[in-house]
Design an enzyme around this catalytic site. Structure first.
Site, PDB file in Angstrom:
ATOM      1  N   ASP A 234      -8.508  -4.355  -7.087  1.00  0.00           N
ATOM      2  CA  ASP A 234      -8.187  -3.463  -5.974  1.00  0.00           C
ATOM      3  C   ASP A 234      -9.149  -2.275  -5.996  1.00  0.00           C
ATOM      4  O   ASP A 234      -9.154  -1.485  -6.940  1.00  0.00           O
ATOM      5  CB  ASP A 234      -6.741  -2.987  -6.109  1.00  0.00           C
ATOM      6  CG  ASP A 234      -6.247  -2.218  -4.892  1.00  0.00           C
ATOM      7  OD1 ASP A 234      -7.085  -1.706  -4.125  1.00  0.00           O
ATOM      8  OD2 ASP A 234      -5.021  -2.127  -4.716  1.00  0.00           O
TER       9      ASP A 234
ATOM     10  N   CYS B 137       0.846  -1.193   0.000  1.00  0.00           N
ATOM     11  CA  CYS B 137       0.000   0.000   0.000  1.00  0.00           C
ATOM     12  C   CYS B 137       0.884   1.248   0.000  1.00  0.00           C
ATOM     13  O   CYS B 137       1.764   1.395  -0.854  1.00  0.00           O
ATOM     14  CB  CYS B 137      -0.942  -0.047   1.205  1.00  0.00           C
ATOM     15  SG  CYS B 137      -2.173   1.272   1.258  1.00  0.00           S
TER      16      CYS B 137
ATOM     17  N   HIS C  26      -6.872  -5.404  -2.590  1.00  0.00           N
ATOM     18  CA  HIS C  26      -5.748  -4.561  -2.195  1.00  0.00           C
ATOM     19  C   HIS C  26      -4.801  -5.262  -1.229  1.00  0.00           C
ATOM     20  O   HIS C  26      -3.581  -5.146  -1.349  1.00  0.00           O
ATOM     21  CB  HIS C  26      -6.308  -3.285  -1.548  1.00  0.00           C
ATOM     22  CG  HIS C  26      -5.272  -2.278  -1.170  1.00  0.00           C
ATOM     23  ND1 HIS C  26      -4.619  -1.505  -2.099  1.00  0.00           N
ATOM     24  CD2 HIS C  26      -4.775  -1.913   0.045  1.00  0.00           C
ATOM     25  CE1 HIS C  26      -3.768  -0.693  -1.482  1.00  0.00           C
ATOM     26  NE2 HIS C  26      -3.840  -0.928  -0.180  1.00  0.00           N
TER      27      HIS C  26
END
Length: 378
Positions: A282, A248, A317
């Site tokens: 995502d 991330c 994600h």
């Protein structure tokens, strides 16, 4: 003639008694291994059931923050009274089909739990305890006592790994005495010190530092570079074999370091092998599109030979270590303690497959470039 009949009668009586004894033997459930790393597969076997009996095989975990998580599959015992979770088909539950590790990756909060929960290990010095049990039937299995159960330990930190507190808001995980290749482990925008991936990487032979880089009170890139130099100069780390893993938001300082800490036009100046892992579903960040942009930029700069990509359809994600439960959405606490429900994306089965596949390839990438060559950064 009489002797033959008598022998047959005795034999029939013996077989009848043997069958009765077998039918009275209580069911047992066994798991191999009962203690292992969280990325290690196990085998679940249920025996001594009546043939053709419907049963539910269930896993139950009490998390470090006090919530209960479960997974379960519906099975029918074979002609020997056996259920082999690694080979048999689940016809319902939290997963279906032949899924050896479905009892872990399909875990979800038990009915009545709070919404938006996310399962994360907080204490690396204790195992993730999972109770594997077998229940009669496919309905109402939570209401009755299990036919059999066994407790399984799943560890992030292997025996021999040390957890060393670093004053600069970090934790270092390593074996002793070393030296070992080093890794700087950077998590996302939630901040805090997230340790479990670091502990698992250390269990695979990498001296790994987990860093809380968002609450350091310093410019992030400067602070991360200081941490990178700290682990590089550590006496138990091979100085020219240090990598960076970022998830991330953590991927940004990871790219910064991969470009030899050059802020301007970072991607064009990448000089180390780079592996990008992205989920094509995502919903939090355009990770696939970002990977495409990086690919094109590196191709134009002539350094795309350093790039490897793993793109996973229907994955979200949060691509974490294997057999971790999938969360399409969860409550997210920001660095200033505000809460929000965040959509991560992904579908449970494809996302779980992506986690298993990517972890194996991430370890292979790190071993190839940190253990077999010089100066690799992920």
């Amino acid at each position: 003639m009489w002797s033959k009949c008598r022998w047959s009668t005795v034999m029939f009586s013996f077989l009848h008694r043997r069958s009765s004894v077998m039918s009275q033997t209580p069911p047992i459930v066994s798991v191999l291994p009962t203690r292992g790393l969280v990325d290690e597969k196990f085998k679940v076997l249920v025996e001594n059931l009546p043939p053709g009996r419907p049963v539910t095989v269930r896993s139950l975990h009490h998390s470090d923050n006090g919530h209960y998580w479960e997974a379960f599959g519906f099975y029918t015992s074979d002609h020997r009274g056996t259920v082999n979770v690694s080979k048999d088909q689940s016809v319902g539950g939290t997963y279906t089909g032949k899924e050896p590790m479905g009892l872990l990756w399909s875990m979800c909060p038990v009915p009545g739990s709070h919404k938006g929960l996310r399962l994360r290990k907080l204490n690396m010095c204790s195992p993730m305890l999972v109770n594997i049990s077998v229940h009669s039937g496919h309905e109402g299995f939570r209401d009755g006592a299990p036919l059999a159960s066994v407790l399984v330990e799943r560890w992030y930190m292997a025996p021999g790994v040390k957890r060393i507190d670093v004053q600069e808001k970090g934790l270092l995980y390593l074996f002793s005495p070393g030296p070992f290749p080093g890794i700087l482990d950077l998590w996302g925008g939630g901040g805090g010190l997230v340790e479990y991936r670091s502990a698992l990487l250390a269990s695979h032979g990498f001296a790994t530092m987990s860093l809380d880089y968002l609450s350091c009170g310093q410019p992030v890139f400067t602070y991360v570079e200081t941490a990178f130099n700290f682990i590089k100069d550590h006496p138990q780390v091979i100085a020219d074999r240090v990598g960076v893993v970022g998830l991330c938001l953590g991927s940004l300082p990871a790219l910064y370091l991969a470009a030899d800490s050059t802020v301007v036009k970072v991607v064009k100046q990448i000089t180390s092998p780079l592996l990008l892992v992205s989920g094509c579903d995502d919903q939090n960040w355009p990770s696939f599109e970002t990977a495409e942009d990086i690919n094109q930029t590196m191709r134009a700069a002539g350094n795309d030979h350093l790039l490897s990509r793993l793109d996973y359809p229907d994955s979200g994600h949060l691509i974490e270590p294997p057999f971790s439960p999938h969360f399409r959405a969860s409550t997210f606490v920001t660095t200033n303690k505000r809460k929000a429900m965040i959509l991560w994306g992904g579908k449970t089965k494809p996302h779980s497959d992506a986690q298993e596949d990517s972890w194996r390839k991430i370890l292979s990438f790190l071993q190839q470039h940190l253990c077999c060559s010089l100066n690799a950064k992920l």
